[in-house]
Design a protein around this motif. Structure first.
Motif, PDB file in Angstrom:
ATOM      1  N   THR A   8       0.776  -1.016   0.185  1.00 10.69           N
ATOM      2  CA  THR A   8      -0.006  -0.132  -0.055  1.00 10.69           C
ATOM      3  C   THR A   8       0.969   1.152  -0.125  1.00 10.69           C
ATOM      4  O   THR A   8       0.659   2.311  -0.765  1.00 10.69           O
ATOM      5  N   ARG A  11       2.258   1.908  -3.473  1.00 15.90           N
ATOM      6  CA  ARG A  11       1.425   2.412  -4.458  1.00 15.90           C
ATOM      7  C   ARG A  11       1.193   3.849  -4.110  1.00 15.90           C
ATOM      8  O   ARG A  11       1.224   4.697  -5.306  1.00 15.90           O
ATOM      9  N   THR A  15       2.357   6.696  -6.939  1.00 16.63           N
ATOM     10  CA  THR A  15       1.336   7.613  -7.533  1.00 16.63           C
ATOM     11  C   THR A  15       1.706   9.098  -7.132  1.00 16.63           C
ATOM     12  O   THR A  15       1.620  10.152  -8.031  1.00 16.63           O
ATOM     13  N   SER A  37     -17.706  13.699  -8.731  1.00 17.11           N
ATOM     14  CA  SER A  37     -18.011  12.735  -7.765  1.00 17.11           C
ATOM     15  C   SER A  37     -19.403  12.842  -7.220  1.00 17.11           C
ATOM     16  O   SER A  37     -20.335  11.821  -7.310  1.00 17.11           O
ATOM     17  N   GLU A  85     -13.967   7.248 -15.100  1.00 13.56           N
ATOM     18  CA  GLU A  85     -12.804   7.332 -15.644  1.00 13.56           C
ATOM     19  C   GLU A  85     -12.155   8.853 -15.708  1.00 13.56           C
ATOM     20  O   GLU A  85     -11.086   9.023 -15.569  1.00 13.56           O
ATOM     21  N   ARG A  88     -10.624   9.755 -12.412  1.00 14.95           N
ATOM     22  CA  ARG A  88      -9.521   9.130 -12.289  1.00 14.95           C
ATOM     23  C   ARG A  88      -8.215   9.986 -13.334  1.00 14.95           C
ATOM     24  O   ARG A  88      -7.097  10.192 -12.851  1.00 14.95           O
ATOM     25  N   HIS A  92      -7.686  11.922  -9.159  1.00 13.09           N
ATOM     26  CA  HIS A  92      -8.357  11.410  -7.922  1.00 13.09           C
ATOM     27  C   HIS A  92      -9.093  10.038  -8.119  1.00 13.09           C
ATOM     28  O   HIS A  92      -9.415   9.856  -9.273  1.00 13.09           O
ATOM     29  N   TYR A  93      -9.517   9.716  -6.988  1.00 12.48           N
ATOM     30  CA  TYR A  93     -10.046   8.380  -6.822  1.00 12.48           C
ATOM     31  C   TYR A  93     -11.501   8.407  -7.002  1.00 12.48           C
ATOM     32  O   TYR A  93     -12.307   9.598  -6.486  1.00 12.48           O
TER      33      TYR A  93
END
Length: 172
Positions: A8, A11, A15, A37, A85, A88, A92-93
Motif C-alpha cells: 500500500t 502504491r 502515485t 463525484s 474514468e 481518475r 483523483h479516486y
C-alpha cells in the motif's frame, strides 16, 4: 497479510511521484473531481432506482415502462464508467461505495416500491436532479478550461433532460 500492507505505501509513493501536468491546476482538478463525484453519486443512485423500478413495475403500462426503464438504466450503467474514468484522469479516486454515494447524492430513494405513476414521477425528479448536478459542475469546468469534462457534462445533461421529458410525457 503483511505483504499486502507493505504494498500500500509503495502504491501511494508511486502515485505521488508521477505529477499530472495537463494544463489544469491541482486545485482546479480537485474541485472538478469533487463535482464529478457528486454527478457519479447521483447517476448511480438514479441507475439503481431505475433498475429497481424495471424489476418491480406493474399495471397497464407494464410493458412500456419495463422496456423504457431498461433502456434508461442500461445507458446510465455505461455512463457510470465514463464519469469515474474522468475523475481518475484528473488524478483523483472515484467514489465507489454506497456510503460515499449516500453522502454525495442529491436524490432521495423511496423506502418501498411505489405505484407505476409514482415511479415515473420519481424518475422525472431523479433525472432533473442529475441534470442540475451536471449543470452546477460547469462553473468549475469552465473556469479551468476543461473541455473533456465539459463534453461529458453536456452529454449527461442532454440525456437526463431528454429522459425527464419522455417520462414527464407519460404523466400528461
Amino acid at each position: 497479510m503483511a505483504k499486502a500492507s507493505k504494498s500500500t505505501p509503495k502504491r501511494a509513493a508511486a502515485t505521488a511521484s508521477v505529477r499530472i501536468d495537463i494544463g489544469i491546476s491541482d486545485k482546479d482538478r480537485a474541485a472538478i473531481a469533487q463535482e464529478l463525484s457528486k454527478l457519479l453519486a447521483d447517476s448511480y443512485t438514479l441507475y439503481l432506482m431505475t433498475h429497481n423500478f424495471h424489476w418491480n413495475v406493474t399495471g397497464p403500462l407494464f410493458n412500456t415502462l419495463h422496456t423504457m426503464f431498461m433502456e434508461q438504466y442500461t445507458e446510465q450503467w455505461n455512463a457510470l464508467d465514463e464519469i469515474a474514468e474522468r475523475i481518475r484522469a484528473l488524478g483523483h479516486y472515484a467514489p465507489g461505495t454506497y456510503r460515499e454515494y449516500s453522502k454525495l447524492s442529491s436524490i432521495e430513494e423511496p423506502e418501498s416500491v411505489p405505484e407505476a405513476l409514482d415511479m415515473i414521477r420519481l424518475l422525472v425528479k431523479g433525472n432533473e436532479s442529475v441534470a442540475k448536478t451536471a449543470r452546477a459542475a460547469f462553473k468549475h469546468v469552465d473556469e479551468a478550461n476543461d473541455q473533456p469534462s465539459a463534453d461529458l457534462l453536456t452529454r449527461r445533461l442532454d440525456i437526463h433532460e431528454k429522459n425527464a421529458w419522455m417520462l414527464r410525457s407519460l404523466l400528461q
